[in-house]
Write an enzyme that holds these catalytic residues in place. Structure first.
Site, short mmCIF file in Angstrom:
data_model
loop_
_atom_site.label_atom_id
_atom_site.label_comp_id
_atom_site.label_asym_id
_atom_site.label_seq_id
_atom_site.Cartn_x
_atom_site.Cartn_y
_atom_site.Cartn_z
N GLY A 154 0.82 -1.20 0.00
CA GLY A 154 0.00 0.00 0.00
C GLY A 154 0.85 1.26 0.00
N ILE A 156 2.07 3.21 2.33
CA ILE A 156 3.21 3.28 3.25
C ILE A 156 4.36 2.44 2.73
CG2 ILE A 156 4.01 2.58 5.55
CD1 ILE A 156 1.17 3.42 6.55
N SER A 235 2.64 -2.48 11.07
CA SER A 235 1.24 -2.54 10.65
C SER A 235 0.33 -2.85 11.82
CB SER A 235 1.08 -3.58 9.53
OG SER A 235 -0.21 -3.54 8.99
N ARG A 236 0.13 -4.13 12.12
CA ARG A 236 -0.70 -4.56 13.24
C ARG A 236 -0.03 -5.74 13.92
NH1 ARG A 236 -2.76 -0.38 13.32
NH2 ARG A 236 -4.96 0.19 13.25
N GLU A 265 -0.91 -5.34 23.33
CA GLU A 265 -0.48 -3.97 23.65
C GLU A 265 -1.30 -3.40 24.80
OE1 GLU A 265 -0.52 -1.43 20.23
OE2 GLU A 265 0.64 -2.80 18.99
N HIS A 285 4.14 1.47 19.39
CA HIS A 285 3.09 1.83 18.43
C HIS A 285 3.18 3.32 18.15
CE1 HIS A 285 -1.05 0.36 16.89
NE2 HIS A 285 -0.58 1.30 16.10
N ALA A 286 4.39 3.76 17.78
CA ALA A 286 4.67 5.19 17.63
C ALA A 286 5.00 5.59 16.21
CB ALA A 286 5.84 5.56 18.54
N ALA A 287 4.92 4.65 15.26
CA ALA A 287 5.36 4.96 13.89
C ALA A 287 4.57 6.10 13.27
CB ALA A 287 5.26 3.71 13.02
#
Length: 339
Positions: A154, A156, A235-236, A265, A285-287
């Site tokens: 995608g 990103i 991603s996840r 998380e 989870h800071a991207a």
């Protein structure tokens, strides 16, 4: 019209005036909540016309209780916290924000790849423990000799591929949902999943979380990967089975991993074992985060909700409606373009 921010978090609280201003420009009421239970959401959001959501699970039970709601908007690109099927059945639009934080997450992805290749966090931890050895841990290789594979291609992943092209590495990608010209335009080699797993020295995950992609990195897929592969996930978290990742690290099949997202998380015991080997780097989870992306996200979430409520189904709004095909009759019925 009433727009409700259902789970306002401290990270967003300082900027709720941005969303309030957007809503007020449409003449809509804006309400912030911090709901902690399904019952509280049902009680307080029954008369909401739009709901803005960060992480709270919007379940079928909640969705069925909504009496006036026309749109649910997720703060971010992923929308796995919203039951899209239940919303669609009730005729409620579901929106995400697919056109924000692309630069941030792509930069973070490349940063994690560079960290694995140059062992910066690994060396830092070694030095902090009193070990001054520049050859400790796993061997490093020139990035120009490495093959980087993107599982999902995608916006990103494409931006990250553009950044990485400057390093001279070979870049492969697998995404069954894109036409060939997307890969050709990026100068990236399109390959089958089998070829991706077998060829990538560094494998970066860029898939949404669905029933099909849950634990796509597991014992079976790891066995098909190149020996010594390095994994990156921005991603996840649940794309990777934590147990199988740890098993792969322990066996040496996986040399190292860098994760901005994890299966559970925030990390708590017993998941601290991710740090035991010293070969897994984790960021919180800071991207997505930057000063610019936070403002952009707040604006676009509010704009999407208000646009749907006002019947403004322009190209931008349509790109953000994830169930637009299923509800195209509603869009067309309000004078919008063909969904």
């Amino acid at each position: 019209m009433k727009v409700v921010f259902v789970d306002n978090k401290p990270v967003y609280a300082m900027n709720t005036e941005i969303q309030r201003a957007v809503c007020q420009s449409y003449g809509f009421e804006y309400v912030t909540l911090d709901c902690r239970s399904e019952e509280e959401v049902i009680e307080k959001c029954r008369d909401a016309d739009a709901i803005l959501d960060v992480y709270f699970p919007l379940t079928p039970r909640i969705i069925q209780s909504l009496e006036r709601c026309k749109v649910l908007v997720r703060f971010g690109i992923g929308y796995d916290c919203i039951d899209v099927e239940a919303a669609t059945q009730k005729g409620i639009f579901v929106c995400n924000v697919p056109d924000y934080c692309i630069e941030e997450v792509a930069t973070h992805t490349v940063a994690l790849i560079l960290d694995l290749c140059r062992k910066t966090c690994f060396y830092h931890n070694e030095v902090k423990e009193g070990r001054w050895k520049n050859a400790s841990g796993y061997p490093v290789h020139r990035l120009s000799t490495q093959t980087v594979g993107f599982w999902g291609f995608g916006h990103i992943a494409r931006q990250a591929a553009r950044y990485l092209s400057a390093f001279g590495c070979r870049i492969l990608a697998h995404d069954p949902f894109l036409p060939d010209e997307v890969f050709a335009q990026q100068g990236v080699e399109r390959v089958s999943l089998e070829a991706l797993l077998a060829s990538a020295d560094i494998l970066s995950l860029h898939a949404p979380l669905t029933e099909q992609t849950h634990h796509q990195v597991n014992r079976e897929s790891i066995a098909k990967m190149k020996d010594g592969v390095m994994l990156v996930n921005t991603s996840r978290g649940p794309l990777i089975c934590e147990e199988d990742l740890l098993e792969g690290i322990a066996s040496g099949k996986i040399t190292a991993a860098a994760l901005d997202v994890v299966e559970f998380e925030p990390i708590q015991a017993p998941h601290y074992r991710l740090f035991t080997s010293g070969r897994i780097t984790v960021t919180p989870h800071a991207a997505f985060a930057s000063a610019e992306s936070r403002v952009e996200l707040l604006q676009k979430v509010a704009q999407s909700a208000c646009a749907v409520l006002a019947g403004e189904f322009n190209d931008t709004t349509l790109r953000r409606i994830v169930n637009r095909q299923a509800l195209r009759h509603q869009i067309n019925g309000q004078g919008g373009p063909t969904a």
